[in-house]
Structure formats: structure tokens, C-alpha cells
Design a protein around this motif. Sequence first.
Motif, mmCIF file in Angstrom:
data_model
loop_
_atom_site.group_PDB
_atom_site.id
_atom_site.type_symbol
_atom_site.label_atom_id
_atom_site.label_comp_id
_atom_site.label_asym_id
_atom_site.label_seq_id
_atom_site.Cartn_x
_atom_site.Cartn_y
_atom_site.Cartn_z
ATOM 1 N N VAL A 118 -0.826 -2.996 -8.300
ATOM 2 C CA VAL A 118 -1.015 -3.316 -6.828
ATOM 3 C C VAL A 118 -2.619 -3.391 -6.538
ATOM 4 N N MET A 119 -3.366 -2.619 -7.185
ATOM 5 C CA MET A 119 -4.870 -2.713 -6.932
ATOM 6 C C MET A 119 -5.303 -4.265 -7.391
ATOM 7 N N SER A 120 -4.801 -4.774 -8.543
ATOM 8 C CA SER A 120 -5.018 -6.166 -8.989
ATOM 9 C C SER A 120 -4.537 -7.173 -7.750
ATOM 10 N N ALA A 121 -3.632 -6.935 -7.485
ATOM 11 C CA ALA A 121 -3.037 -7.808 -6.541
ATOM 12 C C ALA A 121 -3.604 -7.880 -5.216
ATOM 13 N N VAL A 122 -3.986 -6.812 -4.577
ATOM 14 C CA VAL A 122 -4.787 -6.768 -3.315
ATOM 15 C C VAL A 122 -6.188 -6.417 -3.014
ATOM 16 N N ALA A 123 -6.918 -6.307 -4.359
ATOM 17 C CA ALA A 123 -8.283 -6.132 -4.136
ATOM 18 C C ALA A 123 -8.786 -6.244 -5.294
ATOM 19 N N LYS A 124 -9.985 -5.569 -5.628
ATOM 20 C CA LYS A 124 -10.788 -5.595 -7.161
ATOM 21 C C LYS A 124 -11.421 -7.094 -7.149
ATOM 22 N N PRO A 184 -3.344 -18.607 -5.572
ATOM 23 C CA PRO A 184 -2.926 -19.000 -4.249
ATOM 24 C C PRO A 184 -1.402 -18.806 -3.970
ATOM 25 N N ASP A 185 -0.607 -18.494 -5.179
ATOM 26 C CA ASP A 185 0.746 -18.489 -5.072
ATOM 27 C C ASP A 185 1.058 -16.839 -4.775
ATOM 28 N N ARG A 186 0.069 -15.739 -4.096
ATOM 29 C CA ARG A 186 0.469 -14.735 -3.867
ATOM 30 C C ARG A 186 -0.150 -14.237 -2.971
ATOM 31 N N PRO A 187 -0.438 -14.927 -1.691
ATOM 32 C CA PRO A 187 -0.988 -14.455 -0.546
ATOM 33 C C PRO A 187 -0.296 -13.598 0.371
ATOM 34 N N ALA A 188 1.026 -13.102 0.150
ATOM 35 C CA ALA A 188 1.642 -12.415 0.804
ATOM 36 C C ALA A 188 1.421 -11.220 0.147
ATOM 37 N N ARG A 189 0.758 -10.904 -1.207
ATOM 38 C CA ARG A 189 0.842 -9.520 -1.557
ATOM 39 C C ARG A 189 -0.311 -8.950 -0.977
ATOM 40 N N LEU A 190 -1.321 -9.765 -0.107
ATOM 41 C CA LEU A 190 -2.289 -9.027 0.470
ATOM 42 C C LEU A 190 -1.817 -8.211 1.527
ATOM 43 N N MET A 242 0.995 -1.129 -0.045
ATOM 44 C CA MET A 242 -0.023 0.012 0.145
ATOM 45 C C MET A 242 0.988 1.286 0.001
ATOM 46 N N LEU A 243 1.964 1.171 0.390
ATOM 47 C CA LEU A 243 2.853 2.162 0.181
ATOM 48 C C LEU A 243 3.458 2.663 -0.977
ATOM 49 N N ARG A 244 3.568 1.210 -1.775
ATOM 50 C CA ARG A 244 3.910 1.766 -3.095
ATOM 51 C C ARG A 244 2.560 2.179 -3.927
ATOM 52 N N ALA A 245 1.361 1.452 -3.504
ATOM 53 C CA ALA A 245 0.124 2.255 -4.290
ATOM 54 C C ALA A 245 0.187 3.643 -4.121
ATOM 55 N N ARG A 268 -12.407 -1.999 0.935
ATOM 56 C CA ARG A 268 -12.244 -1.013 1.822
ATOM 57 C C ARG A 268 -10.781 -0.848 2.488
ATOM 58 N N ARG A 269 -10.361 -1.919 2.910
ATOM 59 C CA ARG A 269 -9.161 -1.864 3.407
ATOM 60 C C ARG A 269 -7.911 -1.264 2.299
ATOM 61 N N TYR A 270 -8.226 -1.639 1.095
ATOM 62 C CA TYR A 270 -7.227 -1.075 -0.059
ATOM 63 C C TYR A 270 -7.494 0.525 -0.089
#
Length: 363
Positions: free
Chosen positions: A195-201, A346-352, A96-99, A209-211
Motif C-alpha cells: 500500500v505504501m508503494s502505491a500511495v506514497a514514498k 499512470p494506470d493506477r491513479p485510483a490507488r491514491l 488506507m484502511l487496508r494499510a 504526510r497524508r499517508y
Amino acid sequence: MDDAPIGKASRAGAGIVGLAAGYFAAYVPYSALVKALSNGDVPGTEGPVGGLVLLPAAALGQLAAMPVFLSVAGWWRYAHRRTIAGRRVVTPGPAMLRASLWTALIVGATTLNYTFPGASILLMLLLMRGGVLILAPVMDLLRRRTVRAASWAALGLSLAAVAVALGDVEGYGLGLGAALSVGLYLAGYAGRFAVMSAVAKRGERERDRRYFVDEHIGTPVVLVLLCAVPAAVGAGAWGAELREGFTGFLLTPAAVPAFLVGVLYEAVFVLGTWIYLDRREFTWAVPANRCASLLAGVVASFGLTALAGLPRPGDAELLALAFIGAASAVLALPGAGRGGTPPERPDRPARLAAGRPGGGASR
């Protein structure tokens, strides 16, 4: 506001229409006020205001408006927090700092783009919106989203509108500063969409809302810092203009409307972000957003023609509105907003990194 499921609104055509209408209503005074300030046409002010001089006050305006909105909405509780020295402190995660950095570039460049001499509101809108329209399907295909026929049709009509309008701008001269600003704007959207694609949407209320809250908190803070650091260092002419924006300019009558620019952009930011967070593909959401801003640019341009004597939009720009209207009609067709959710990875849970919906360690 807090009890209405965002997912429900974002799945309904009426929800997007309402967001786009609000976006239009906020963008008209925002873009007109920036252009009027840069041309020296705001009553009570003394002469034109340079873009880099105006930017710090605008950034401070959005920074002041941001906590007001989050407090009224009751959404501070969605902010990502960490325990520091025994206290729970709002601290957006790395993603989110990157976003926030990417989005701060968008916000700053958008305001700057309307301040360059010889560039109309519509010209800069078309350059910015055309670039993002092209970017949208690329981001969808990279994220393996299904881009439906209605979205491709709306994209094609929107690009046709941009092409028609750009055929009427031979007389404009854009310098290196304008080209760099538009380039930063498009780079910001590429990074933000990634970033939005990885953590939300995904149509999940808590996640979206968190995003939104984390990006919203970080963006004006980062933008103020991006202005303040070169102002403090005094890096060349650009640094000197930014320093003037933080010092002497804030004591002039023009500081009040410049601060209002940031307050108006707060509304643009809120409404535009929720359009992009819709679970449907970017190739659907981007034309919905772009149509609203282009129409707002037309209204703002005619308003400045009537009030300040600026040149009226050209015939080609007006012809482009027909394509924009057709694109909006396609997006409003029954069933045009179904589907479009990307597959879970499932290979990207850390991106949340914005925090896990519903609480857990991130709360």
C-alpha cells in the motif's frame, strides 16, 4: 515542525540518522518494558503478565498518544475527509484502511513477540528483522525500483548479522503461538509495503504526510478492535485472555506500565514510519530501521541482565553487531541515498485513495 519540508529531511543522510537515533532511543525502553512485564520483573507488579492480557492496555496507550502527537505536530489537516450529513468527517480511504489493518497486525505482533517464554529480545528481533530484510528487495523489484549497490551491500551485511546471531539460539524453544505471531508480523509488512508503494514514498511532502496521518489514525483504532472483538465474543482461551486485559487487568498496578508500552510504541511508530516513507528503495530504508532496532535490542538485553538477572546476549549475537555496524557505514557513504524513486504508474491513479496531495475532492 509543520514548516519543515519532509522531502528535504528524507533526502539528507543526516535526516535518516536522526530518525534512526530517535527510533533507537524509543525502542530500548519499549522492548525492555514489554519483556520485563512478561517476566514479572517490573517493581510493584504481581507476577508475569501474559502477552494477550498485556496487549489491550498497550493498544489503548497508543490510541491515547496518537491524537496528542497529531495535535502537537499540527497535522490533522492532512487527514482525508468526507462530507457526511453536512459535516466534514475524518474518514481514511479504502487503501488506507487496508494499510491500517496490516500495520495493526505489525504493532500487535511486535508486542506479543517479546512476551513468549524462552524467547529473548534479540532472538525475536532477529526473526522479525531477518524476515523484513528479505522482504525489502522483493517489494522493490515488484515495484520496479532501482536497487543500488550500496543498498544491496547493506542488505547482505544485515542478513549476515542475522545468520551469525541465529547460530546461537539452539537452546530456545518456540511454540506455535510464537511462530504464528512472527508470521502475522511478516504478512503485515508485506501488505503495508504494498500500500505504501502505491500511495506514497515519492518524496512529495503532501502525499507522504497524508499517508502517514491516515495510517496513523487508523492503526491504533483497528488494533483496539482486533483485541476487543474476540474479547467480547469470548473465542476460546485467547479471547478470555484478551477479555481479562480489558477488564480486571486494567485495575492492577501492571496496567500503568502496560499502557506506557503503547505510549512508547507511538514514538517507535512515528519514527519508523518516516524511515520507510523515505523516497529511496525499501532495500535502503529497511536496513536503516533494522540496524537501529537490533542495537536497541542489545542495549535492552544487557539492561535486563543487569537489573533483572536475565541471560546476557550470546557471543554470536555480539559478533553480529560488527556486521550491523558495517551495514550502517555503507548506508552512510556519500551518494548512497541518491535515486531510488519508483516510476509513476499512470494506470493506477485510483490507488491514491489516501487523498490527492494539495487538496481537491479528498479535502
